[in-house]
Enzyme design. Structure first.
Site, short mmCIF file in Angstrom:
data_model
loop_
_atom_site.label_atom_id
_atom_site.label_comp_id
_atom_site.label_asym_id
_atom_site.label_seq_id
_atom_site.Cartn_x
_atom_site.Cartn_y
_atom_site.Cartn_z
CB CYS A 2 -0.66 -0.13 1.32
SG CYS A 2 -2.24 1.56 1.29
CD GLU A 108 -1.52 -1.74 -4.92
OE1 GLU A 108 -0.32 -1.78 -5.17
OE2 GLU A 108 -1.50 -2.07 -3.77
#
Length: 213
Positions: A2, A108
Site C-alpha cells: 500500500c 493499487e
C-alpha cells in the site's frame, strides 16, 4: 503493498468511528486531519496508539526506528508480516508499539491502471507500528500476501484488522500479535469494492475528490 491511500473521514466523524472500533474513548490532542485523497509515503497521516490514553495523532508515514541516525534511505512505509517480528527495522516497535492506521480506501495499480479499493460501509483499520526515532512520531503499515478475490490486483495486501482483532493487535503481547500475522479473512476481503479511477492519482501533487472519479 500500500503506497497511496485516502482518508476523507475527519473531525468528529473520525473520532466517533475510532471510538466505535475500539469500544473506548479517544482523544486527538493535535486535532484531526483535513480530508486527503492521495496520501503518500513521507507525508503525515493519523494513527491510533496507546499512550496515557488512546490517542489519535499525526505521524510520518515511513518508520524511523529508534536507532536511526538520519533520514537517509528509502521510507519504511510498509512492513512485511512474514518478517516484521524479527527484522531489525521493525522488531522493537512490534514488541510494544503497535497502532492502527485508519483508511477510507487505498489505491493499487494493475497493468499501469490505478484502482481504488474501499470497504463501502465505513473505515478500514490497517495494522501498523510506530516509533519516535529522530524525535519524530513515525509509522509503517503491515502487509501480507493477498487473498482471493482481490489477488488479481496485487500480490500484497495491507493487514486489515477485523473488529475482533483490534484489541489483540493493540494491547496483546508480542505472541498475541504474531497470531495475527496472516492475511485478513477471505470473507472480509469479499466485502471490498474495487474500481478503476483517474490516472491523475499517479501524481502526488494531485489531492482532490475528483481522483475517485
Amino acid at each position: 503493498m500500500c503506497g497511496r491511500f485516502v482518508l476523507f473521514t475527519t473531525g468528529d466523524s473520525l473520532i466517533e468511528a475510532t471510538e466505535t472500533a475500539l469500544g473506548r474513548s479517544v482523544v486527538a490532542p493535535q486535532g484531526t486531519p483535513e480530508p486527503r485523497y492521495n496520501l503518500a509515503p513521507t507525508q503525515i497521516i493519523p494513527i491510533v496508539r496507546l499512550g496515557e490514553e488512546m490517542l489519535l495523532e499525526p505521524a510520518r508515514w515511513g518508520l524511523f526506528p529508534h536507532w536511526k541516525k538520519d533520514d537517509s534511505g528509502p521510507p519504511l512505509f510498509n512492513a512485511r508480516g512474514e518478517t516484521v517480528a524479527e527484522k531489525p527495522s521493525f522488531r522493537d516497535a512490534f514488541k510494544q508499539q503497535r497502532c492502527l492506521i485508519p483508511l477510507d480506501g487505498y489505491y493499487e495499480w494493475h497493468e499501469k491502471k490505478p484502482y481504488f479499493v474501499s470497504l463501502g460501509d465505513g473505515l478500514m483499520w490497517a495494522a501498523g507500528l510506530w516509533s519516535t526515532g529522530l524525535d519524530q512520531l513515525s509509522t509503517t503499515m503491515v502487509t501480507t500476501e493477498s487473498v482471493e478475490p482481490i489477488a488479481w490486483l496485487h500480490n500484497r495486501l495491507p493487514r486489515f484488522l477485523e473488529q475482533g482483532e483490534i484489541d489483540q493487535w493493540l494491547f496483546g503481547s508480542p505472541e498475541d500479535a504474531k497470531e495475527l500475522l496472516h492475511p485478513v479473512s477471505q470473507e472480509w476481503v469479499k466485502r471490498l469494492s474495487v474500481r478503476e479511477v483517474s490516472s491523475d492519482v499517479g501524481n502526488v501533487r494531485n489531492d482532490h475528490v475528483g481522483l475517485l472519479d
